[in-house]
Design an enzyme around this catalytic site. Structure first.
Site, short mmCIF file in Angstrom:
data_model
loop_
_atom_site.label_atom_id
_atom_site.label_comp_id
_atom_site.label_asym_id
_atom_site.label_seq_id
_atom_site.Cartn_x
_atom_site.Cartn_y
_atom_site.Cartn_z
N ALA A 76 0.81 -1.23 0.00
CA ALA A 76 0.00 0.00 0.00
C ALA A 76 0.83 1.27 0.00
O ALA A 76 0.28 2.36 0.03
CB ALA A 76 -0.92 0.00 1.23
N ASN A 77 2.15 1.14 -0.05
CA ASN A 77 2.99 2.33 0.05
C ASN A 77 3.12 3.11 -1.26
O ASN A 77 3.59 4.24 -1.27
CB ASN A 77 4.39 1.96 0.55
CG ASN A 77 5.06 0.93 -0.33
OD1 ASN A 77 4.80 -0.25 -0.15
ND2 ASN A 77 5.90 1.35 -1.27
N GLY A 133 -1.52 -0.05 -4.99
CA GLY A 133 -1.89 -0.30 -3.59
C GLY A 133 -2.23 0.97 -2.85
O GLY A 133 -3.21 1.02 -2.08
N SER A 139 -2.18 -9.64 -13.89
CA SER A 139 -1.59 -8.78 -14.92
C SER A 139 -1.96 -9.30 -16.29
O SER A 139 -2.23 -10.50 -16.47
CB SER A 139 -0.07 -8.76 -14.77
OG SER A 139 0.57 -8.25 -15.92
N TYR A 186 7.82 -13.93 -14.48
CA TYR A 186 6.81 -12.96 -14.05
C TYR A 186 5.43 -13.38 -14.50
O TYR A 186 4.47 -13.38 -13.71
CB TYR A 186 7.14 -11.57 -14.60
CG TYR A 186 6.08 -10.54 -14.26
CD1 TYR A 186 5.91 -10.10 -12.95
CD2 TYR A 186 5.24 -10.01 -15.25
CE1 TYR A 186 4.93 -9.17 -12.64
CE2 TYR A 186 4.27 -9.08 -14.94
CZ TYR A 186 4.11 -8.66 -13.63
OH TYR A 186 3.14 -7.75 -13.31
#
Length: 315
Positions: A22-23, A27, A151, A176
């Site tokens: 969330a930083n 997020g 994604s 990924y």
């Protein structure tokens, strides 16, 4: 017709949500939307100082936001276990929403604290372990929802169960894509098992399209390819802001019509940008067999066994 937007977010007063990563980026934007709608939001961040900065910025935009910050490093199962215990305590027996958002992208070959390939270990295994250890408070007392962020890259991936940990080679974008495919397979299996257990838990997925975030730009820069480095510079001009990309996540988290397996992404430009709408999953992302195999592998690798029973032990 403008499509689904922030005005469609329902009142979330009395709800508690956890947002990983969330930083920054998706997020942080997701946390702001949820907080503005009245939810209590627990910001789960690896970097405490950046988490404090994000919390301050969210409070600046939403002065009445009810926020708390907690440390979480998804690349360390001990940190995941500690965070789950902390969340359980803060949630006071009831967690309404878990947004599995944090992740890494297109890294050179690296390993987590527990020896897992970093992208698979962080993007999938860390979230698998966190979700499993939060089951005692997710949907145990009231309906709850788990949203896992995937994604567009999942469409070009297939699960290679013989190479989950880069045992037989490593390609940056292949790894990924596999981790993002794992996010969707996990979502479907979580929903199926919750249904079978009679748990009021809905599992949904989302992707932010082509959004301008630190994760996406850093992934392109660190890829080691000159063409992708140039693409990183170009994408700054053609991507939508994180606040737009996050709406797909917020719709998956709050739309009352979303059921198990719902998957949202931007509706325009081949799901690259625009308001959130039902998104397309690849054939591999719909494999019930692979979803079950991934679940079993995740239990084996993490040592965490999800328990949907009403008396599930606290982490």
């Amino acid at each position: 017709m403008n499509g689904w937007n922030a005005r469609d977010i329902p009142d979330l007063h009395g709800r508690t949500a956890v947002v990983t990563g969330a930083n920054s980026g998706i997020g942080k934007a997701t946390s702001l939307y949820l907080a503005r709608a009245g939810a209590r939001v627990l910001l789960a961040c690896r970097d405490a100082s950046r988490g404090e900065e994000a919390m301050s910025a969210i409070r600046g935009a939403a002065p009445r936001a009810d926020l708390a910050l907690l440390p979480l490093d998804l690349a360390d199962l001990a940190s995941v276990r500690t965070a789950a215990a902390h969340i359980t305590e803060l949630a006071d027996g009831r967690l309404d929403l878990l947004v599995n958002n944090a992740g890494v992208m297109a890294l050179p070959l690296r390993y987590t604290t527990d020896g897992f390939e970093m992208q698979f270990g962080t993007n999938h295994l860390g979230h698998f372990a966190l979700t499993a250890q939060l089951l005692p408070v997710l949907g145990a007392q009231a309906p709850a929802r788990v949203v896992t962020v995937s994604s567009l890259a999942h469409r070009y991936a297939a699960m290679d169960f013989a190479n989950l940990n880069a045992e037989t080679g490593y390609r940056t974008w292949t790894a990924y894509g596999q981790s993002k495919l794992a996010n969707l397979l996990f979502t479907d299996e979580l929903g199926r098992r919750a249904d079978e257990a009679g748990r009021e838990l809905t599992a949904c997925g989302a992707h932010p399209g082509l959004s301008s975030t630190e994760l996406g730009q850093a992934g392109l820069r660190m890829s080691g390819h000159a063409r992708l480095a140039r693409l990183e510079r170009l994408t700054r001009f053609y991507t939508q802001p994180a606040s737009a990309g996050a709406l797909s996540v917020v719709r998956a988290a709050t739309d009352p019509t979303a059921g198990n397996g719902a998957y949202y992404g931007p509706r325009r430009g081949l799901e690259a940008w625009g308001s959130p709408a039902p998104a397309r999953r690849s054939h591999n992302a719909r494999s019930v067999e692979d979803a079950g195999a991934l679940w079993d592998a995740s239990v084996r690798l993490t040592g965490v066994t999800p328990d949907f029973g009403p008396e599930a032990p606290r982490p």
